[in-house]
Design an enzyme around this catalytic site. Structure first.
Site, mmCIF file in Angstrom:
data_model
loop_
_atom_site.group_PDB
_atom_site.id
_atom_site.type_symbol
_atom_site.label_atom_id
_atom_site.label_comp_id
_atom_site.label_asym_id
_atom_site.label_seq_id
_atom_site.Cartn_x
_atom_site.Cartn_y
_atom_site.Cartn_z
ATOM 1 N N CYS A 1 -63.066 39.441 -35.150
ATOM 2 C CA CYS A 1 -62.143 40.934 -35.619
ATOM 3 C C CYS A 1 -63.930 41.920 -35.739
ATOM 4 O O CYS A 1 -64.017 42.889 -35.028
ATOM 5 C CB CYS A 1 -62.071 41.008 -36.780
ATOM 6 S SG CYS A 1 -60.782 40.378 -37.013
ATOM 7 N N ASN B 1 -53.513 44.855 -38.234
ATOM 8 C CA ASN B 1 -55.466 44.146 -36.977
ATOM 9 C C ASN B 1 -54.989 43.621 -35.998
ATOM 10 O O ASN B 1 -54.804 42.721 -36.024
ATOM 11 C CB ASN B 1 -56.099 43.524 -38.132
ATOM 12 C CG ASN B 1 -57.057 42.536 -38.741
ATOM 13 O OD1 ASN B 1 -57.726 42.880 -37.121
ATOM 14 N ND2 ASN B 1 -57.686 41.842 -39.028
ATOM 15 N N HIS C 1 -63.558 48.788 -39.232
ATOM 16 C CA HIS C 1 -62.383 48.436 -39.001
ATOM 17 C C HIS C 1 -61.529 47.743 -39.953
ATOM 18 O O HIS C 1 -61.891 46.679 -41.317
ATOM 19 C CB HIS C 1 -63.265 46.625 -38.541
ATOM 20 C CG HIS C 1 -62.294 45.708 -38.164
ATOM 21 N ND1 HIS C 1 -60.289 45.152 -38.161
ATOM 22 C CD2 HIS C 1 -61.815 44.724 -38.902
ATOM 23 C CE1 HIS C 1 -59.861 44.591 -37.936
ATOM 24 N NE2 HIS C 1 -60.942 43.622 -38.506
ATOM 25 N N PHE D 1 -51.835 40.155 -38.344
ATOM 26 C CA PHE D 1 -52.670 40.749 -37.169
ATOM 27 C C PHE D 1 -51.044 41.670 -36.306
ATOM 28 O O PHE D 1 -50.296 40.869 -35.682
ATOM 29 C CB PHE D 1 -53.574 39.682 -36.974
ATOM 30 C CG PHE D 1 -54.563 38.991 -37.060
ATOM 31 C CD1 PHE D 1 -55.090 39.453 -36.416
ATOM 32 C CD2 PHE D 1 -54.660 38.240 -37.931
ATOM 33 C CE1 PHE D 1 -56.911 39.381 -36.366
ATOM 34 C CE2 PHE D 1 -55.861 38.128 -38.956
ATOM 35 C CZ PHE D 1 -57.279 38.694 -38.144
HETATM 36 C C1 LIG Z 1 -52.925 39.912 -47.552
HETATM 37 C C2 LIG Z 1 -53.453 41.315 -48.169
HETATM 38 C C3 LIG Z 1 -53.054 42.819 -48.119
HETATM 39 C C4 LIG Z 1 -51.711 41.029 -49.788
HETATM 40 O O1 LIG Z 1 -52.643 41.359 -50.821
HETATM 41 P P1 LIG Z 1 -51.785 42.137 -52.011
HETATM 42 O O2 LIG Z 1 -51.674 42.879 -52.619
HETATM 43 O O3 LIG Z 1 -50.439 40.751 -51.335
HETATM 44 O O4 LIG Z 1 -52.310 40.243 -52.988
HETATM 45 P P2 LIG Z 1 -53.638 39.781 -52.709
HETATM 46 O O5 LIG Z 1 -54.663 39.906 -52.532
HETATM 47 O O6 LIG Z 1 -53.286 39.004 -54.366
HETATM 48 O O7 LIG Z 1 -52.546 37.871 -51.562
HETATM 49 C C5 LIG Z 1 -51.330 37.502 -52.269
HETATM 50 C C6 LIG Z 1 -51.024 36.471 -52.642
HETATM 51 O O8 LIG Z 1 -51.922 35.938 -51.329
HETATM 52 C C7 LIG Z 1 -52.963 34.715 -51.366
HETATM 53 N N1 LIG Z 1 -53.870 35.341 -50.573
HETATM 54 C C8 LIG Z 1 -54.426 36.467 -49.656
HETATM 55 N N2 LIG Z 1 -55.179 36.283 -48.756
HETATM 56 C C9 LIG Z 1 -55.424 34.949 -49.147
HETATM 57 C C10 LIG Z 1 -56.208 33.810 -48.192
HETATM 58 N N3 LIG Z 1 -57.252 34.867 -47.450
HETATM 59 N N4 LIG Z 1 -56.211 32.647 -47.634
HETATM 60 C C11 LIG Z 1 -55.066 32.371 -49.205
HETATM 61 N N5 LIG Z 1 -54.440 32.795 -50.070
HETATM 62 C C12 LIG Z 1 -54.888 34.045 -49.601
HETATM 63 C C13 LIG Z 1 -52.839 35.485 -52.884
HETATM 64 O O9 LIG Z 1 -54.622 34.335 -53.452
HETATM 65 C C14 LIG Z 1 -52.129 36.283 -53.688
HETATM 66 O O10 LIG Z 1 -51.821 34.345 -54.576
HETATM 67 P P3 LIG Z 1 -50.948 34.637 -55.577
HETATM 68 O O11 LIG Z 1 -49.553 35.591 -55.140
HETATM 69 O O12 LIG Z 1 -50.595 33.479 -55.486
HETATM 70 O O13 LIG Z 1 -51.457 35.027 -56.655
HETATM 71 C C15 LIG Z 1 -54.938 41.308 -48.811
HETATM 72 O O14 LIG Z 1 -54.945 40.137 -49.567
HETATM 73 C C16 LIG Z 1 -55.359 41.844 -47.935
HETATM 74 O O15 LIG Z 1 -55.775 42.691 -46.951
HETATM 75 N N6 LIG Z 1 -56.805 40.374 -47.902
HETATM 76 C C17 LIG Z 1 -57.491 40.649 -46.844
HETATM 77 C C18 LIG Z 1 -56.642 40.445 -45.181
HETATM 78 C C19 LIG Z 1 -58.574 39.753 -44.663
HETATM 79 O O16 LIG Z 1 -59.480 39.020 -45.508
HETATM 80 N N7 LIG Z 1 -59.247 39.931 -43.558
HETATM 81 C C20 LIG Z 1 -59.962 39.962 -42.751
HETATM 82 C C21 LIG Z 1 -59.418 38.932 -41.412
HETATM 83 S S1 LIG Z 1 -60.324 38.519 -40.898
HETATM 84 C C22 LIG Z 1 -61.571 40.000 -39.247
HETATM 85 O O17 LIG Z 1 -61.067 40.934 -39.826
HETATM 86 C C23 LIG Z 1 -62.777 39.454 -39.752
HETATM 87 C C24 LIG Z 1 -62.034 37.931 -38.071
HETATM 88 O O18 LIG Z 1 -61.233 38.221 -37.830
HETATM 89 O O19 LIG Z 1 -63.305 37.584 -37.900
#
Ligand SMILES: CC(C)(COP(=O)(O)OP(=O)(O)OC[C@H]1O[C@@H](n2cnc3c(N)ncnc32)[C@H](O)[C@@H]1OP(=O)(O)O)[C@@H](O)C(=O)NCCC(=O)NCCSC(=O)CC(=O)O
Length: 412
Positions: free
Chosen positions: A171, A356, A323, A223
Site C-alpha cells: 500500500c 483500499n 492512505h 481491497f
Molecule cells: C477490518 C476492520 C474494518 C473491521 O473492523 P470492526 O469494527 O469490525 O472490528 P475489529 O477490528 O474488532 O475486527 C472484527 C474482527 O476481525 C478480527 N480482525 C480484524 N483485523 C484482523 C486481522 N488483520 N487479522 C485477524 N483478525 C482480524 C478482529 O480481531 C475481530 O475479531 P473478533 O470478532 O473475534 O473480536 C478494521 O479492523 C480495520 O480497518 N482494520 C485495519 C485493516 C488493516 O490493517 N489495513 C491495512 C491494510 S494493509 C495496507 O494498507 C498496507 C499494505 O498492504 O502494504
C-alpha cells in the site's frame, strides 16, 4: 573572469546545469477504476457464493460484520464471478494459479494505468511526447517486459523515455512512486515525470480458510481495484509560444521520509507464490502499531523543516492525505494525532467509494483534496491549511510520508 578548469569545479558546474532549480510539484492528477462494481452490503454473499464456501456459516457472519464496519459502501473489481468460474484453480488452494491470475491482472492493471495516465496528461495540457521519465508501481504481478513498457506503448511515449518499475511495495507503492518521481524531477532539469500506480487484486483473491486466518476475510473485505497517475516537474511552470501558462503546480512535494518500524517485519507480508499473493498476511496489530508510532514518526519528519506557523494549529494546522488502509487505520491516525472530525474526510470518502486500492488509493485521496480545495461552493475542510501530509503504510511495517504545500498559498 575565466571559467575555472579545475575538475572539481567543472563537475560542479555540470551538476548544477543538470539539476532543476525548483522543488518538485505535482502538475496534474488522473484516476481510473473498473466499471464492475459490488456494493459492500452484497459482498459477503457474493464472496461466499463465488468461492463455494456457503457452508462456512460462522466465517460468513464474521465477514458480514467486518464489511458492515468497514466504512466502505462499494468497490470496483476487474475480476467477475464468471471470470473466476472459468478458472477454478483460483479458489483451490492446492492448485497452482499464478499464471492465470497474473495473465488476467496484468492486462487489467495496464489498462487501468493507461486510463488514469491519459486523464492526468489531458489535465496537464501538454503532449504525451513531452514526458521524459516514467515510474510505474504495481502489485499486479512481476513480469518483464512489464507494466512500464506496456504503459509507454499504450500512451505512445517516446522510445527514449527513462523507465523505472516498482513491484510489490504494497500500500505504500503510490508514495514510493511519487518519492522516486520527485527525486528524478529535481535531479534532471526540464524533466516531466509520469508516475502511475495501478492495482488489480485478482492475485490476492483467496477463498476463506479457517478461524486462524481471519486476515483473509479482512483483506477480501477491504481491497478493490484502481489506478492513479500524476505528472511531476520541478522547474518553473511552462508557457506556450503565445505566453499562456499551460502547466500549474497543484501540490509541491516539499520533503519525503520513510520509516520502518523495528520488529514489525511480520505485520504486513506479501508473498508471491504459485497461488499468487494468496499467502500474504495482515496482522491484527497493524492499527495499534500505527497508533503507537505515527506521532513520533511525523514529528521526526516535520521538525527539521521548520515550517512557518504550522505548529500553531498542532496537527490540525495541516491538511491530510492519508492512505485509507482500513477504517481502523484512519481511526488510529485520528486518535494518535488528536485530529478533528472532518480532517480525514477525503480519505474516508475515497475509502467509502472505492475501498483500499493499495498504493493507488492515496492518489485518489490527493485528487479528492484538490477537488475540495477548488470547490467554490462552500467551506471545505482543510482549505485554510496550506501545508499538508501525505502518508501510507507498506510492508516492513513502513510508514512513507511526503510533506506537501498546496499551490497558490504563500502565507502560513
Ligand atoms: C477490518 C476492520 C474494518 C473491521 O473492523 P470492526 O469494527 O469490525 O472490528 P475489529 O477490528 O474488532 O475486527 C472484527 C474482527 O476481525 C478480527 N480482525 C480484524 N483485523 C484482523 C486481522 N488483520 N487479522 C485477524 N483478525 C482480524 C478482529 O480481531 C475481530 O475479531 P473478533 O470478532 O473475534 O473480536 C478494521 O479492523 C480495520 O480497518 N482494520 C485495519 C485493516 C488493516 O490493517 N489495513 C491495512 C491494510 S494493509 C495496507 O494498507 C498496507 C499494505 O498492504 O502494504
Amino acid at each position: 573572469m575565466a571559467a575555472s578548469s579545475r575538475p572539481a569545479d567543472v563537475l560542479f558546474e555540470i551538476h548544477e546545469r543538470q539539476r532543476a532549480d525548483g522543488s518538485a510539484a505535482i502538475l496534474a492528477i488522473g484516476t481510473a477504476y473498473p466499471t464492475n462494481c459490488i456494493q459492500q452490503d452484497e459482498f459477503t454473499d457474493w464472496y461466499f457464493r463465488v468461492t463455494k464456501s456457503e457452508h462456512l456459516t460462522k466465517l460468513k457472519s464474521k465477514m458480514k460484520k467486518i464489511c458492515d464496519n468497514s466504512g466502505i459502501q462499494k468497490r470496483h473489481f476487474h475480476h467477475t464471478e464468471e471470470m473466476i468460474g472459468v478458472h477454478p484453480e483460483i479458489i483451490d488452494r492446492g492448485a497452482p494459479s499464478l499464471g492465470a491470475r497474473q495473465a488476467i491482472s496484468a492486462v487489467a492493471a495496464h489498462n487501468l494505468a493507461a486510463d488514469a495516465a491519459s486523464r492526468a496528461i489531458s489535465a496537464w495540457g501538454r503532449p504525451a511526447a513531452d514526458i521524459t521519465h516514467l515510474v510505474v508501481s504495481t502489485n499486479a504481478g512481476a513480469q518483464e517486459p512489464g507494466a512500464d513498457i506496456r504503459l509507454a506503448e499504450l500512451l505512445g511515449l517516446r522510445p527514449a523515455v527513462r523507465r523505472t518499475l516498482l513491484y510489490l511495495h504494497g500500500c505504500s507503492a503510490g508514495l514510493a512512486a511519487l518519492r522516486v518521481a520527485k527525486d528524478i524531477a529535481e535531479s534532471n532539469r526540464g524533466a516531466r515525470v509520469l508516475a502511475a500506480c495501478t492495482q488489480a487484486h485478482l492475485l490476492l483473491f483467496s477463498p476463506p480458510d479457517d478461524d486462524a486466518h481471519i486476515d483473509i476475510l479482512v483483506t477480501m473485505a477491504i481491497f478493490g481495484d484502481g489506478a492513479g497517475a500524476v505528472i511531476v516537474g520541478a522547474d518553473d511552470t511552462d508557457a506556450d509560444p503565445a505566453g499562456t501558462v499551460v502547466e500549474r503546480p497543484v501540490f509541491h512535494m516539499v520533503s519525503v521520509s520513510q520509516t520502518t518500524l523495528p520488529g514489525t517485519e511480520q505485520a504486513v507480508v506479501i508473498n508471491l507464490t504459485e497461488s499468487g499473493l494468496a499467502d500474504s498476511r495482515l496482522s491484527v496489530e497493524v492499527p495499534a502499531l500505527v497508533r503507537g508510532s505515527v506521532e513520533r514518526c511525523l514529528t521526526d519528519t516535520l521538525a527539521p523543516l521548520g515550517l512557518p506557523n504550522v505548529g500553531d494549529g498542532g496537527w490540525n494546522g495541516l491538511f491530510w492525505a492519508l492512505h485509507p488502509g482500513g477504517r481502523a487505520i484512519l481511526d488510529s491516525y485520528e486518535g494518535a494525532l488528536g485530529l478533528e472530525a472532518g480532517k480525514l474526510a477525503a480519505s474516508r470518502q475515497v475509502l467509502s467509494e472505492y475501498g483500499n486500492m493499495s498504493g493507488a488509493t492515496v492518489i485518489f485521496v490527493l485528487d479528492e483534496i484538490r477537488r475540495r480545495r477548488q470547490d467554490e461552493s462552500g467551506k471545505q475542510e482543510g482549505k485554510d491549511c496550506h501545508w499538508g501530509v501525505m502518508s501510507a503504510l507498506g510492508p516492513g511495517l513502513t510508514i512513507e510520508t511526503i510533506v506537501l504545500h498546496a499551490n497558490g498559498c504563500h502565507e502560513n
